[in-house]
Design a protein around this motif. Structure first.
Motif, PDB file in Angstrom:
ATOM      1  N   UNK A 156      54.360 -32.468   3.702  1.00  0.00           N
ATOM      2  CA  UNK A 156      54.613 -31.119   4.225  1.00  0.00           C
ATOM      3  C   UNK A 156      55.171 -31.219   5.646  1.00  0.00           C
ATOM      4  N   UNK A 157      54.590 -32.084   6.457  1.00  0.00           N
ATOM      5  CA  UNK A 157      55.034 -32.230   7.845  1.00  0.00           C
ATOM      6  C   UNK A 157      56.469 -32.738   7.939  1.00  0.00           C
ATOM      7  N   UNK A 158      56.917 -33.491   6.952  1.00  0.00           N
ATOM      8  CA  UNK A 158      58.304 -33.970   6.965  1.00  0.00           C
ATOM      9  C   UNK A 158      59.288 -32.821   6.790  1.00  0.00           C
ATOM     10  N   UNK A 159      58.864 -31.755   6.131  1.00  0.00           N
ATOM     11  CA  UNK A 159      59.711 -30.571   5.949  1.00  0.00           C
ATOM     12  C   UNK A 159      59.580 -29.658   7.167  1.00  0.00           C
ATOM     13  N   UNK A 160      58.388 -29.545   7.714  1.00  0.00           N
ATOM     14  CA  UNK A 160      58.115 -28.662   8.847  1.00  0.00           C
ATOM     15  C   UNK A 160      56.722 -28.083   8.709  1.00  0.00           C
ATOM     16  N   UNK A 161      56.624 -26.771   8.828  1.00  0.00           N
ATOM     17  CA  UNK A 161      55.341 -26.098   8.676  1.00  0.00           C
ATOM     18  C   UNK A 161      55.030 -25.905   7.189  1.00  0.00           C
ATOM     19  N   UNK A 162      53.827 -25.442   6.904  1.00  0.00           N
ATOM     20  CA  UNK A 162      53.455 -25.167   5.517  1.00  0.00           C
ATOM     21  C   UNK A 162      54.344 -24.073   4.932  1.00  0.00           C
ATOM     22  N   UNK A 163      54.658 -23.051   5.732  1.00  0.00           N
ATOM     23  CA  UNK A 163      55.544 -21.980   5.264  1.00  0.00           C
ATOM     24  C   UNK A 163      56.931 -22.546   4.956  1.00  0.00           C
ATOM     25  N   UNK A 203      57.638 -25.582   4.152  1.00  0.00           N
ATOM     26  CA  UNK A 203      57.518 -26.405   2.950  1.00  0.00           C
ATOM     27  C   UNK A 203      57.538 -25.524   1.699  1.00  0.00           C
ATOM     28  N   UNK A 204      56.782 -24.433   1.716  1.00  0.00           N
ATOM     29  CA  UNK A 204      56.752 -23.532   0.551  1.00  0.00           C
ATOM     30  C   UNK A 204      58.138 -22.955   0.281  1.00  0.00           C
ATOM     31  N   UNK A 205      58.844 -22.547   1.324  1.00  0.00           N
ATOM     32  CA  UNK A 205      60.206 -22.025   1.154  1.00  0.00           C
ATOM     33  C   UNK A 205      61.119 -23.094   0.568  1.00  0.00           C
ATOM     34  N   UNK A 206      61.040 -24.312   1.116  1.00  0.00           N
ATOM     35  CA  UNK A 206      61.860 -25.426   0.614  1.00  0.00           C
ATOM     36  C   UNK A 206      61.531 -25.717  -0.845  1.00  0.00           C
ATOM     37  N   UNK A 230      61.279 -21.970 -10.542  1.00  0.00           N
ATOM     38  CA  UNK A 230      60.307 -21.439 -11.504  1.00  0.00           C
ATOM     39  C   UNK A 230      58.871 -21.587 -11.017  1.00  0.00           C
ATOM     40  N   UNK A 231      58.663 -22.251  -9.911  1.00  0.00           N
ATOM     41  CA  UNK A 231      57.313 -22.478  -9.406  1.00  0.00           C
ATOM     42  C   UNK A 231      56.911 -21.400  -8.421  1.00  0.00           C
ATOM     43  N   UNK A 232      56.885 -20.158  -8.876  1.00  0.00           N
ATOM     44  CA  UNK A 232      56.471 -19.069  -8.000  1.00  0.00           C
ATOM     45  C   UNK A 232      54.970 -18.878  -8.124  1.00  0.00           C
ATOM     46  N   UNK A 233      54.296 -18.577  -7.019  1.00  0.00           N
ATOM     47  CA  UNK A 233      52.848 -18.389  -7.080  1.00  0.00           C
ATOM     48  C   UNK A 233      52.483 -17.217  -7.985  1.00  0.00           C
TER      49      UNK A 233
END
Length: 67
Positions: A36-43, A45-48, A55-58
């Motif tokens: 997750x940290x390699x992408x940035x924040x948790x938000x 990461x979720x956006x990425x 298809x992986x929507x919560x």
């Protein structure tokens, strides 16, 4: 099931016990959070992730667990 890794995927250098994919003590969580940290924040990461796997929507049960 895939073969267990020979070295922990969190980068600690430990070897998982036979029949296990991770050493005990939260190494799986450490590995996820490092990625997750390699992408940035948790938000971020979720956006990425949502862009990579649309298809992986919560679902509603996922949202309730996070609250």
């Amino acid at each position: 099931m895939e073969d267990a890794p020979t070295v922990c995927r969190c980068g600690c250098g430990e070897t998982p016990s036979p029949g296990s994919e991770w050493p005990p003590g939260g190494h799986d969580h450490r590995a996820v959070h490092q990625r997750i940290a390699r992408i940035g924040s948790t938000v971020e990461f979720c956006d990425w992730f949502d862009q990579q796997v649309p298809s992986a929507t919560p679902n509603s049960s996922d949202q309730h667990r996070e609250q």
